[in-house]
Design an enzyme around this catalytic site. Sequence first.
Site, short mmCIF file in Angstrom:
data_model
loop_
_atom_site.label_atom_id
_atom_site.label_comp_id
_atom_site.label_asym_id
_atom_site.label_seq_id
_atom_site.Cartn_x
_atom_site.Cartn_y
_atom_site.Cartn_z
N CYS A 398 6.29 -4.96 3.87
CA CYS A 398 4.92 -5.34 4.22
C CYS A 398 4.80 -5.55 5.73
O CYS A 398 4.79 -4.59 6.48
CB CYS A 398 4.51 -6.58 3.42
SG CYS A 398 2.71 -6.85 3.38
N HIS A 525 5.51 -4.50 -1.98
CA HIS A 525 6.54 -5.52 -2.20
C HIS A 525 7.42 -5.11 -3.38
O HIS A 525 7.16 -5.51 -4.52
CB HIS A 525 5.89 -6.87 -2.48
CG HIS A 525 5.24 -7.51 -1.30
ND1 HIS A 525 5.89 -8.43 -0.50
CD2 HIS A 525 4.00 -7.34 -0.76
CE1 HIS A 525 5.08 -8.82 0.47
NE2 HIS A 525 3.93 -8.17 0.34
N GLU A 527 10.19 -6.11 -4.32
CA GLU A 527 10.96 -7.20 -4.93
C GLU A 527 10.33 -7.74 -6.20
O GLU A 527 11.02 -8.28 -7.08
CB GLU A 527 11.14 -8.36 -3.93
CG GLU A 527 9.87 -9.11 -3.55
CD GLU A 527 9.15 -8.54 -2.34
OE1 GLU A 527 8.36 -9.26 -1.71
OE2 GLU A 527 9.38 -7.35 -2.03
#
Length: 608
Positions: A398, A525, A527
């Site tokens: 990001c 993102h 994750e």
Amino acid sequence: MKYVLVTGGVVSGLGKGVTASSIGVLLKACGLRVTSIKIDPYLNTDAGTMSPFEHGEVFVLDDGGEVDLDLGNYERFLDVKLTRDNNITTGKIFQSVLEKERRGDYLGKTVQVVPHITDAIQEWIERVANIPVDGKEGPADVCVIELGGTIGDIESMPFIEALGQFSYRVGPGNFCLVHVSLVPVLNVVGEQKTKPTQHSVRQLRGLGLTPNILACRSSKKLEDNVKAKLSQFCHVPLSNIVTLHDVPNIWYIPLLLKDQKAHEAILKALNLLGVGTEPNMLEWTTKTKVYAKLHEPVRIAMVGKYTGLSDAYLSVLKALLHASVAHNRKLVVDWVAAGDLEDLAGLKTPDAHKAAWDLLKGANGILVPGGFGNRGVQGKILATKYARENNVPFLGICLGMQIAVIEFARSVLGMHDANSTEVDPETKSPCVIFMPEGSKTRMGGTMRLGSRRTYFQVANSKSVKLYGDVSYIDERHRHRYEVNPDMISQLESAGLSFVGKDETGKRMEIVELPNHPFFIGVQFHPEFKSRPGKPSPPFLGLIAAASETRRKALPVNGHASRLTNGVCNGHLPKAKTTIHNGNMFTPSNGALNGVYTNGSGRYIDGSL
């Protein structure tokens, strides 16, 4: 539908979220389908506008919901996809009730907490509990509900009243209450004290809720006489009192519950003894032990501005763990405060400045996570520059991707004033700009949120190979600034490659440096979708490249081997990804919960 409610007493931060997730794992191992709901009693509509210092990271769901980080635990533990409605807040409930009042749905009645707010809470729970989250048709068998906060909090009173009514509404055999409480050990006498839990249960019973099971947090296993005392004074069967004592990492908690036959107590309370099977925890047991066999470390420098609060990067840390275990490496996280890397810090706090740079230069890989605001941006730019110029594997997420573009424009294109308009609204070289559809007057829910599609533009890029040579991917987003599309051709002509774009081709999603061992920035993102045994591809790539970097830097015949451009002739080194599809591990040599840190921002992995 069966319901398990998890409440907390005495103090906050006992691990209710991990306990709720572990109960879900245990019930799932018994052959039941499980869904989860998190209740947060704060007035915010969602977690989107809260600082990480207030509530840890903001977890983002596929539908764009900005929710409590415990929903991330639910998704990782249970491998499900939740919705924004799986996170209930006081703000959401009040907003829905007031909208009904404005429409006249209450037919002129005086709108009150009881029954209108409490009814709305119960209706919300019933509606969301029936939404399938595991990819199968039809509702789940059991819904695990976690009530945030601590019993006695003023803001949670409407929920306590609603849940008390709800327990009678669904009837006996359909509702089980697990109360997580603290049994402290006083250092002076070394005795486990039950009085705090007694008071907590008495308060809970006074509010109309009776616990079926006590989950007692303590530094060590409860002594038999302590359990007997709790059973007598809290009116809970001795077999229904379980100890959640301190363990190396949170992945042991489902095993603790199983070993104490918590599943039998829950199934009995829910009239499911004849339905649920004996829990099959073989795979989970393997997950908790696999890391004990890992010895070769890989060091990742985490360069951010919330390095003193590990919960701010919880999902990033989990994704690094998933990837490191898949590559047979023991993860070492070095926390580097971005501000300490800046030149000004060298003048004001030279010791911290030197320590930060020593950590950065000693790392095998560098990760710059997402964030907002201008604090620490210059330090992140310096870290990115170091990674680019010294062939250190780099992953920017990001804001980290935007930083990579800004640094490249400054260093390679000579645009010394290149910046993001978030940091410098007056910059003459705006590499990163505010998205046209965004709002500058309303903060909550106005970012580009949720699952969005990215189309690969370069067939032989590292990113496309990491994702398995697919043509597109779906990843979760949370940002309001983007790379300036008017500067793309200039950046690409200088060697920066935008290998992933959105469906319009104007929004940049993935950037790479082709001649670098591993230099990738992603606007999304990744994750948030990483799972134990299913690591996120960008994190897999970072750990693979960092492991290769470490191997090449090890002394050979007394001399350090040189790093080369490219990894294995342009390809990422293959790693053994079949290590039981495992995840966590037993720490040693000073590690905390399996993650070794430099101590500047200790990573406490929700440890129990």
